[in-house]
Design an enzyme around this catalytic site. Structure first.
Site, PDB file in Angstrom:
ATOM      1  N   ASP A  79       0.825  -1.213   0.000  1.00  0.00           N
ATOM      2  CA  ASP A  79       0.000   0.000   0.000  1.00  0.00           C
ATOM      3  C   ASP A  79       0.853   1.255   0.000  1.00  0.00           C
ATOM      4  O   ASP A  79       2.041   1.236   0.334  1.00  0.00           O
ATOM      5  CB  ASP A  79      -0.941   0.003   1.202  1.00  0.00           C
ATOM      6  CG  ASP A  79      -0.218   0.114   2.538  1.00  0.00           C
ATOM      7  OD1 ASP A  79       0.792  -0.603   2.727  1.00  0.00           O
ATOM      8  OD2 ASP A  79      -0.642   0.917   3.399  1.00  0.00           O
ATOM      9  N   GLU A 166       0.124  -1.272   5.612  1.00  0.00           N
ATOM     10  CA  GLU A 166       1.198  -0.886   6.544  1.00  0.00           C
ATOM     11  C   GLU A 166       1.110   0.585   6.886  1.00  0.00           C
ATOM     12  O   GLU A 166       1.375   0.984   8.030  1.00  0.00           O
ATOM     13  CB  GLU A 166       2.563  -1.215   5.937  1.00  0.00           C
ATOM     14  CG  GLU A 166       3.740  -1.065   6.885  1.00  0.00           C
ATOM     15  CD  GLU A 166       4.370   0.331   6.909  1.00  0.00           C
ATOM     16  OE1 GLU A 166       5.274   0.574   7.728  1.00  0.00           O
ATOM     17  OE2 GLU A 166       3.946   1.186   6.081  1.00  0.00           O
TER      18      GLU A 166
END
Length: 396
Positions: A79, A166
């Site tokens: 991400d 994350e």
């Protein structure tokens, strides 16, 4: 010679929008993270990786490159930060950077002076780049392909993992520690070449909700409670010089990352950070005390605090696993890179995995200016970072 496959892979990854969403209650927080996960699975299948496991529910990708036991893990996240758009990223390569680019200006970012003569990958200035952490993803995939193409080269068994979310602190929420089958690992999620990190912030998030009272401003005296000005008053109670823009190194901070509201209701969203556990607790105590003070000054219940810990400093656990640091140092030095161990002014999946029993320091990727429109990566530093993790895996 430029590692063209590494760079092409990276450019392909950053064009895929994988921005996570901290407001989402789902896992992954955004379905589009699967777009990169599915591509990684296809690439791993094509290069011949084994034990490929795609957690389609939560968007984790695991794989193995067979080798000598004990296994060593390498982890990166898919991400990108919610802070700046990751849609329609238009990467560009500035060859032989001379410091005169119209977007990446040395007067704004002096660190660029260290990259004169290098090839820089940047954006058009409208989005982030996504080097955090697609540089790490590309470098790990490059390593996997290298060893699978050269089975004659001795190396440890390599366990790979690519995680979602994350950037919003949920990267290991559904991580399969047992299935990962590596008792030690590295996150490849750092920045400047040669930096090894095994100390990170203790972290908490806090949301302060303020309830005001709205009346017509013409008859407001003694009646109105303006939640917006009450919010500003609350913020003024926190130390002015303990904000991110005034701190460095081991210095902690309070970071007001979002605020919204009107006269009736307002909300302040903070992240609280400190390397020192005692100072970390005192920071949280100040948040609680400040809410208490404001509730005495204004009607009881005007201020509500929701605060929770996110992750902790991995240094306590790393003291018994310093071979990971020594091996990383040896690998970088072997390829001619000067090494420095520095504290992370943030957190990684590795910090959470360390507390789950998998010691996991962090390695550089060659990316800079993360979470912003002026993010960039050095081609030469990415190549060296990719070379370093290959050398780490060779240490038996």
């Amino acid at each position: 010679m430029e590692n063209q496959k590494l760079i092409d892979r990276f450019l392909n990854y950053v064009r895929i929008d994988t921005q996570s969403d901290e407001e989402s209650g789902s896992s992954p927080s955004t379905a589009k993270q699967h777009d990169l996960a599915e591509l990684l699975v296809r690439e791993l299948e094509e290069m011949g990786a084994s034990e490929i496991n795609y957690d389609r529910e939560h968007c984790y990708v695991y794989a193995c490159v067979p080798g000598v036991q004990p296994a060593i893990g390498f982890i990166a996240h898919m991400d990108t930060s919610p802070a700046v758009s990751g849609a329609n990223v238009k990467p560009r390569i500035i060859r032989n950077y001379d410091g005169k680019d119209e977007i990446l200006k040395t007067e704004d970012y002096p660190e660029l002076l260290n990259h004169l003569g290098e090839d820089i990958i940047a954006t058009d200035g409208t989005t982030l780049l996504g080097a955090d952490d697609k540089a790490g993803v590309a470098e790990i995939m490059n390593m996997a392909e290298y060893f699978l193409a050269h089975p004659e080269i001795p190396h440890r068994e390599i366990r790979l993992a690519f995680t979602p979310d994350e950037e919003i602190g949920r990267g290991t929420e559904f991580f399969d520690v047992e299935g990962f089958r590596a008792k030690e690992a590295y996150t490849v999620d750092g920045g400047k070449l040669g930096i090894i990190e095994y100390e990170n912030f203790n972290a908490a998030e806090a949301h302060v909700r303020i309830h005001g009272r709205s009346v017509h401003p013409g008859s407001a005296k003694g009646v109105m409670l303006n939640a917006l000005t009450m919010a500003m008053e609350f913020h003024s109670l926190l130390p002015f010089n303990e904000r991110p823009e005034y701190t460095e190194g081991y210095e902690g901070f309070y970071f007001l990352e979002a605020m919204k509201g009107d006269v009736e209701n307002a909300e302040l969203s903070y992240i609280i950070r400190d390397h020192d556990s005692e100072k970390f607790e005192k920071r949280k105590e100040l948040m609680t005390a400040s809410v208490g003070f404001m509730n005495k000054k204004y009607p009881a219940g005007s201020f509500e605090l929701e605060m929770k810990d996110q992750y902790y400093n991995m240094v306590t656990y790393m003291k018994d696993n310093m071979s990971l640091i020594e091996n990383a140092k040896a690998a970088f030095e072997k390829i001619g890179v000067e090494v420095s161990c520095e504290p992370i002014r943030g957190g990684t999946d590795g910090a959470m995995l360390t507390y789950k029993g998998v010691p996991c320091p962090n390695l550089c990727t060659g990316g800079y200016n993360y979470h912003g429109r002026f993010e960039y990566a050095s081609v030469q530093e990415m190549e060296k970072s990719a070379e370093a993790i290959i050398e780490i895996a060779k240490i038996l």
